[in-house]
Design a protein around this motif. Structure first.
Motif, mmCIF file in Angstrom:
data_model
loop_
_atom_site.group_PDB
_atom_site.id
_atom_site.type_symbol
_atom_site.label_atom_id
_atom_site.label_comp_id
_atom_site.label_asym_id
_atom_site.label_seq_id
_atom_site.Cartn_x
_atom_site.Cartn_y
_atom_site.Cartn_z
ATOM 1 N N ALA A 87 0.828 -1.214 0.000
ATOM 2 C CA ALA A 87 0.000 0.000 0.000
ATOM 3 C C ALA A 87 0.863 1.264 0.000
ATOM 4 O O ALA A 87 0.609 2.206 -0.758
ATOM 5 C CB ALA A 87 -0.935 -0.011 1.211
ATOM 6 N N GLY A 88 1.880 1.284 0.830
ATOM 7 C CA GLY A 88 2.762 2.449 0.890
ATOM 8 C C GLY A 88 3.496 2.674 -0.414
ATOM 9 O O GLY A 88 3.627 3.808 -0.892
ATOM 10 N N SER A 89 3.976 1.593 -1.007
ATOM 11 C CA SER A 89 4.697 1.706 -2.283
ATOM 12 C C SER A 89 3.762 2.124 -3.414
ATOM 13 O O SER A 89 4.160 2.897 -4.290
ATOM 14 C CB SER A 89 5.376 0.384 -2.614
ATOM 15 N N LEU A 91 1.154 4.002 -3.022
ATOM 16 C CA LEU A 91 0.883 5.415 -2.769
ATOM 17 C C LEU A 91 2.046 6.298 -3.242
ATOM 18 O O LEU A 91 1.847 7.230 -4.021
ATOM 19 C CB LEU A 91 0.615 5.634 -1.281
ATOM 20 N N ILE A 92 3.250 5.997 -2.784
ATOM 21 C CA ILE A 92 4.421 6.797 -3.154
ATOM 22 C C ILE A 92 4.692 6.703 -4.658
ATOM 23 O O ILE A 92 4.891 7.716 -5.336
ATOM 24 C CB ILE A 92 5.670 6.343 -2.361
ATOM 25 N N GLY A 94 2.652 5.714 -7.067
ATOM 26 C CA GLY A 94 1.535 6.246 -7.857
ATOM 27 C C GLY A 94 1.519 7.764 -7.896
ATOM 28 O O GLY A 94 1.334 8.376 -8.951
ATOM 29 N N LEU A 95 1.701 8.376 -6.726
ATOM 30 C CA LEU A 95 1.739 9.843 -6.689
ATOM 31 C C LEU A 95 2.935 10.393 -7.456
ATOM 32 O O LEU A 95 2.827 11.410 -8.157
ATOM 33 C CB LEU A 95 1.760 10.333 -5.246
ATOM 34 N N SER A 140 9.534 2.073 -5.910
ATOM 35 C CA SER A 140 8.236 1.589 -5.434
ATOM 36 C C SER A 140 7.840 0.304 -6.145
ATOM 37 O O SER A 140 7.334 -0.630 -5.508
ATOM 38 C CB SER A 140 7.166 2.667 -5.632
#
Length: 159
Positions: A87-89, A91-92, A94-95, A140
């Motif tokens: 999830a964190g990867s 998010l980072i 993707g953004l 990521s």
């Protein structure tokens, strides 16, 4: 091949830092030793500082060396860590991926402007930010692949 790329990135980062240090010493010597401040040293130091920080974060400092808050990470089980890493990867990464086109447009737009003293195109001054975004996307994706395979999910004791 990957090792040679990392060595080249480290060499460039070290060269940038060494150049920043030399410019800083010239700046101090000119200002306080000869009472003749050199305008180009102020501008060169700022440009080099931007490059050192962004290039270092993008290509030199490994992910495990970045500052993290891992209190929650160390308190959950393996499966939760896997979900958190993915999830964190996402998010980072993707953004960062979403920011690349607009950031590139801005950096490319800034090619028409130059720094006041040295005349360096702002495109080259801000380019390492785009490199950082690309590196975040790649890191990521790599982290997601490793998390899916169960690599790197153990609890860590950082000092």
């Amino acid at each position: 091949m990957l090792r040679r790329l990392q060595q080249a990135a480290n060499l460039l980062g070290g060269g940038l830092f060494l150049t920043l240090f030399i410019v800083f010493i010239i700046q101090i010597t000119a200002r306080f030793g000869f009472n003749k401040p050199l305008p180009w040293t102020d501008e060169a130091a700022v440009i080099l500082y931007v490059w050192v920080i962004l290039w270092g974060a993008a290509a030199v400092v490994p992910e495990r060396e970045h500052v993290v808050f891992d209190l929650l990470w160390n308190s959950v089980n393996y499966r939760s860590r896997q979900v958190m890493r993915i999830a964190g990867s996402l998010l980072i990464g993707g953004l960062s991926a979403a920011a690349i086109p607009a950031s590139w447009d801005y950096v490319h737009f800034m090619a028409r402007e130059g720094s006041p003293v040295l005349g360096v195109s702002f495109m080259w001054i801000f380019m390492p930010f785009v490199f950082l975004l690309i590196a975040l996307v790649i890191r990521s994706a790599w982290a997601i692949g490793n998390a899916v395979r169960g690599i790197g999910l153990e609890a860590e004791l950082r000092i």
